[in-house]
Design an enzyme around this catalytic site. Structure first.
Site, PDB file in Angstrom:
ATOM      1  CG  ASP A 129     -11.901 -38.692  43.686  1.00 50.93           C
ATOM      2  OD1 ASP A 129     -11.411 -37.667  43.167  1.00 50.93           O
ATOM      3  OD2 ASP A 129     -11.504 -39.848  43.412  1.00 50.93           O
ATOM      4  CG  HIS A 159     -11.776 -28.239  41.505  1.00 51.36           C
ATOM      5  ND1 HIS A 159     -11.784 -29.522  42.011  1.00 51.36           N
ATOM      6  CD2 HIS A 159     -10.706 -28.181  40.664  1.00 51.36           C
ATOM      7  CE1 HIS A 159     -10.763 -30.205  41.499  1.00 51.36           C
ATOM      8  NE2 HIS A 159     -10.106 -29.425  40.669  1.00 51.36           N
ATOM      9  CG  LEU A 167     -20.791 -30.013  61.987  1.00 52.24           C
ATOM     10  CD1 LEU A 167     -20.990 -31.521  62.026  1.00 52.24           C
ATOM     11  CD2 LEU A 167     -21.278 -29.489  60.624  1.00 52.24           C
ATOM     12  NE  ARG A 194     -11.725 -42.163  46.286  1.00 55.71           N
ATOM     13  CZ  ARG A 194     -10.413 -41.985  46.249  1.00 55.71           C
ATOM     14  NH1 ARG A 194      -9.663 -42.489  47.191  1.00 55.71           N
ATOM     15  NH2 ARG A 194      -9.849 -41.294  45.269  1.00 55.71           N
TER      16      ARG A 194
HETATM   17  C1  IPE Z   1      -8.146 -37.904  47.135  1.00 48.72           C
HETATM   18  O1  IPE Z   1      -8.521 -37.837  45.809  1.00 48.72           O
HETATM   19  C2  IPE Z   1      -7.842 -36.522  47.637  1.00 48.72           C
HETATM   20  C3  IPE Z   1      -8.991 -35.656  47.844  1.00 48.72           C
HETATM   21  C4  IPE Z   1     -10.237 -35.967  47.650  1.00 48.72           C
HETATM   22  C5  IPE Z   1      -8.671 -34.344  48.327  1.00 48.72           C
HETATM   23  P1  IPE Z   1      -7.485 -37.962  44.610  1.00 48.72           P
HETATM   24  O2  IPE Z   1      -8.241 -37.654  43.376  1.00 48.72           O
HETATM   25  O3  IPE Z   1      -6.284 -37.139  44.883  1.00 48.72           O
HETATM   26  O4  IPE Z   1      -7.056 -39.502  44.675  1.00 48.72           O
HETATM   27  P2  IPE Z   1      -6.423 -40.447  43.594  1.00 48.72           P
HETATM   28  O5  IPE Z   1      -5.326 -39.672  42.914  1.00 48.72           O
HETATM   29  O6  IPE Z   1      -7.504 -40.828  42.637  1.00 48.72           O
HETATM   30  O7  IPE Z   1      -5.936 -41.638  44.354  1.00 48.72           O
HETATM   31  C1  IPE Z   2     -11.597 -34.110  44.018  1.00 55.21           C
HETATM   32  O1  IPE Z   2     -11.854 -34.193  42.663  1.00 55.21           O
HETATM   33  C2  IPE Z   2     -11.042 -32.770  44.429  1.00 55.21           C
HETATM   34  C3  IPE Z   2      -9.622 -32.784  44.809  1.00 55.21           C
HETATM   35  C4  IPE Z   2      -8.842 -33.829  44.851  1.00 55.21           C
HETATM   36  C5  IPE Z   2      -9.042 -31.499  45.162  1.00 55.21           C
HETATM   37  P1  IPE Z   2     -10.735 -34.539  41.608  1.00 55.21           P
HETATM   38  O2  IPE Z   2     -10.126 -33.254  41.135  1.00 55.21           O
HETATM   39  O3  IPE Z   2      -9.768 -35.517  42.143  1.00 55.21           O
HETATM   40  O4  IPE Z   2     -11.597 -35.177  40.457  1.00 55.21           O
HETATM   41  P2  IPE Z   2     -11.196 -36.387  39.502  1.00 55.21           P
HETATM   42  O5  IPE Z   2     -10.807 -37.540  40.381  1.00 55.21           O
HETATM   43  O6  IPE Z   2     -10.068 -35.922  38.645  1.00 55.21           O
HETATM   44  O7  IPE Z   2     -12.444 -36.667  38.736  1.00 55.21           O
HETATM   45 MG    MG Z   3      -9.662 -37.556  42.057  1.00 55.44          MG
END
Ligand code: IPE
Ligand code: IPE
Ligand code: MG
Length: 250
Positions: free
Chosen positions: A29, A46, A140, A197
């Site tokens: 995340d 990303h 792996l 996380r």
């Molecule tokens: C969880 O992250 C999903 C992934 C890392 C793919 P999110 O960014 O979607 O989670 P929330 O919305 O903060 O709960």
């Molecule tokens: C995780 O990063 C990637 C996916 C959920 C695909 P985010 O895109 O959720 O990044 P934040 O949480 O907005 O910073």
């Molecule tokens: Mg996120």
């Protein structure tokens, strides 16, 4: 006998390569916040996050961690703006196609979990191709959770169990935790030992809700694109100090 090279020091703490998690799971995340902090579009986060994936896989190979599960896209992530979703889908396809040779060379078995049939055809073809061509690899096991939701997985398990009951393959009285486990996408894997996380949120966001019943958690404020091998080592050192009790008395 303990082989000394199996130890590594980090900030004066011992990292014991003999006491690693067998199954490491990561909620990757913070890509968006990483980019926003730098005044860049979320897509840049990303793209940078994909580089971290490569680094973490390399670390798992070096440390001999046998199973790595990465949360790449949730069933709830479809709520995001269309352009972000399109970017992510294209990025997955591009990265997977590009990494094919590396997966084979490094003896990695790739596996995808989630509602894969709801993903675009071309991505599905790439995923099928990669799973097929790496299925005999055994250094792996790399699980990518894509269009994955823990609740959706349990719904799908309910459906497949119900079907087996209707077809008289099992009886309702036989349903137990093992039968439920065997109908999850992760039926052939042990539960994660350690769940990391990144980006600070102290929540599960619908990730492997059945499987993490006794998983050890580690949350770091570091955004996923900045997550380094040392951050991974730090999480594992902390994991190695935990006493896992599973509800019992140690
Ligand atoms: C969880 O992250 C999903 C992934 C890392 C793919 P999110 O960014 O979607 O989670 P929330 O919305 O903060 O709960
Ligand atoms: C995780 O990063 C990637 C996916 C959920 C695909 P985010 O895109 O959720 O990044 P934040 O949480 O907005 O910073
Ligand atoms: Mg996120």
């Amino acid at each position: 006998m303990v082989i000394i090279s199996n130890y590594k020091r980090y900030k004066n703490e011992i990292f014991d390569k003999n006491k690693l998690p067998k199954h490491l799971a990561i909620i990757m995340d913070g890509n968006g916040r990483w980019a926003e902090k730098k005044g860049l579009p979320r897509s840049a986060g990303h793209r940078e996050g994909a580089k971290t994936v490569r680094r973490v896989i390399t670390s798992c190979l070096n440390f001999n961690i046998p199973i790595l599960t990465l949360f790449a896209f949730s069933t709830e992530n479809w709520k995001r703006p269309k352009n972000e979703i399109n970017y992510l889908i294209k990025l997955f396809e591009r990265v997977l196609n590009k990494e094919k040779e590396n997966l084979i060379k490094n003896n990695i078995k790739i596996n995808f979990i989630g509602r894969l049939n709801e993903l675009p055809n071309s991505l599905n073809e790439t995923m099928n191709e990669l799973s097929k061509s790496t299925r005999k690899n055994n250094k792996l096991i790399l699980n990518i959770a894509i269009n994955y939701g823990g609740r959706a997985e349990i719904v799908d398990a309910f459906k497949s169990i119900a079907l087996k009951i209707v077809e008289n393959k099992i009886d309702i009285k036989e349903i137990n935790e093992n039968i439920i486990k065997n109908n999850l996408y992760t039926h052939n894997l042990p539960d994660p030992d350690l769940l990391i996380r990144t980006a600070g949120e102290m929540r599960i966001s619908n990730f492997m809700i059945w499987q993490v019943a006794y998983t050890e958690f580690w949350v770091t404020p570091i955004f996923w694109p900045d997550f380094s091998e040392n951050n991974l080592v730090e999480a594992i050192i902390n994991f190695q100090k935990r006493v896992r009790k599973y509800g019992g008395k140690v």
